[in-house]
Motif scaffolding. Structure first.
Motif, PDB file in Angstrom:
ATOM      1  N   THR A  40       0.839  -1.199   0.000  1.00 26.15           N
ATOM      2  CA  THR A  40       0.000   0.000   0.000  1.00 26.15           C
ATOM      3  C   THR A  40       0.874   1.249   0.000  1.00 26.15           C
ATOM      4  N   ALA A  41       1.928   1.232   0.790  1.00 30.51           N
ATOM      5  CA  ALA A  41       2.840   2.382   0.820  1.00 30.51           C
ATOM      6  C   ALA A  41       3.516   2.570  -0.539  1.00 30.51           C
ATOM      7  N   GLN A  44       0.991   3.968  -3.038  1.00 28.65           N
ATOM      8  CA  GLN A  44       0.748   5.386  -2.789  1.00 28.65           C
ATOM      9  C   GLN A  44       1.889   6.253  -3.328  1.00 28.65           C
ATOM     10  N   GLN A  45       3.104   5.714  -3.327  1.00 26.96           N
ATOM     11  CA  GLN A  45       4.244   6.454  -3.872  1.00 26.96           C
ATOM     12  C   GLN A  45       4.112   6.688  -5.369  1.00 26.96           C
ATOM     13  N   ASP A  48       3.362  10.194  -6.407  1.00 26.25           N
ATOM     14  CA  ASP A  48       4.310  11.255  -6.080  1.00 26.25           C
ATOM     15  C   ASP A  48       4.832  11.909  -7.359  1.00 26.25           C
ATOM     16  N   ALA A  77      -6.542   0.371  -4.439  1.00 29.43           N
ATOM     17  CA  ALA A  77      -6.053   1.704  -4.800  1.00 29.43           C
ATOM     18  C   ALA A  77      -6.871   2.296  -5.941  1.00 29.43           C
ATOM     19  N   GLY A  81      -8.330   4.920  -3.860  1.00 30.17           N
ATOM     20  CA  GLY A  81      -7.125   5.749  -3.776  1.00 30.17           C
ATOM     21  C   GLY A  81      -7.326   7.134  -4.364  1.00 30.17           C
ATOM     22  N   VAL A  85      -3.186   8.269  -8.114  1.00 30.87           N
ATOM     23  CA  VAL A  85      -2.678   6.916  -7.910  1.00 30.87           C
ATOM     24  C   VAL A  85      -3.467   5.902  -8.744  1.00 30.87           C
TER      25      VAL A  85
END
Length: 134
Positions: A40-41, A44-45, A48, A77, A81, A85
């Motif tokens: 998940t992390a 999420q990146q 960016d 996501a 999300g 994303v």
């Protein structure tokens, strides 16, 4: 009195197992594993904007490398999300489906219901094949 307390503890235990099973079946995400947290992390990146093309591609390759572990995280996501994303997550999911399952899911788009149905159908197919081998 001790028997009643034991019964209450037993009922709470069974209820927690039932909740855990429902969480896994309906993809609620109440009890994420360490792998799900890490994925998940990483997903999420993807949103960016400061990521360079090389770093973004390395991140995509890492997510795709998780294969079936990444699919539920990517679907979630896409479903819930942030907007920045969703598209990269859909692209990762498309790469996984082509690379590992030989399926082109582009026609499913980013419809979470269709993606969940595709994934559930694939898992049912695996379960059936495993049951036939026994």
């Amino acid at each position: 009195m001790l028997a009643r307390a034991g019964l209450v503890v037993f009922c709470l235990y069974v209820a927690s197992l039932y909740l855990l099973a429902l969480d896994q079946q309906f993809h609620w995400g109440l009890f994420p594993t360490q792998v799900e947290k890490q994925l998940t992390a990483q997903v999420q990146q993807l949103g960016d904007p400061s990521l360079t093309a090389d770093k973004r591609q390395a991140l995509v390759d890492e997510i795709v490398g998780w294969n079936s572990f990444a699919v539920p995280v990517l679907i979630k996501a896409i479903e819930t999300g942030p907007a920045n994303v969703r598209d990269p997550a859909a692209q990762c999911l498309q790469q996984i489906s082509l690379k590992f399952y030989g399926a082109d899911i582009a026609s499913l788009g980013t419809d979470p219901a269709k993606l969940h149905a595709w994934w559930d159908q694939l898992q049912a197919k695996w379960a059936k094949a495993e049951a036939e081998q026994k």
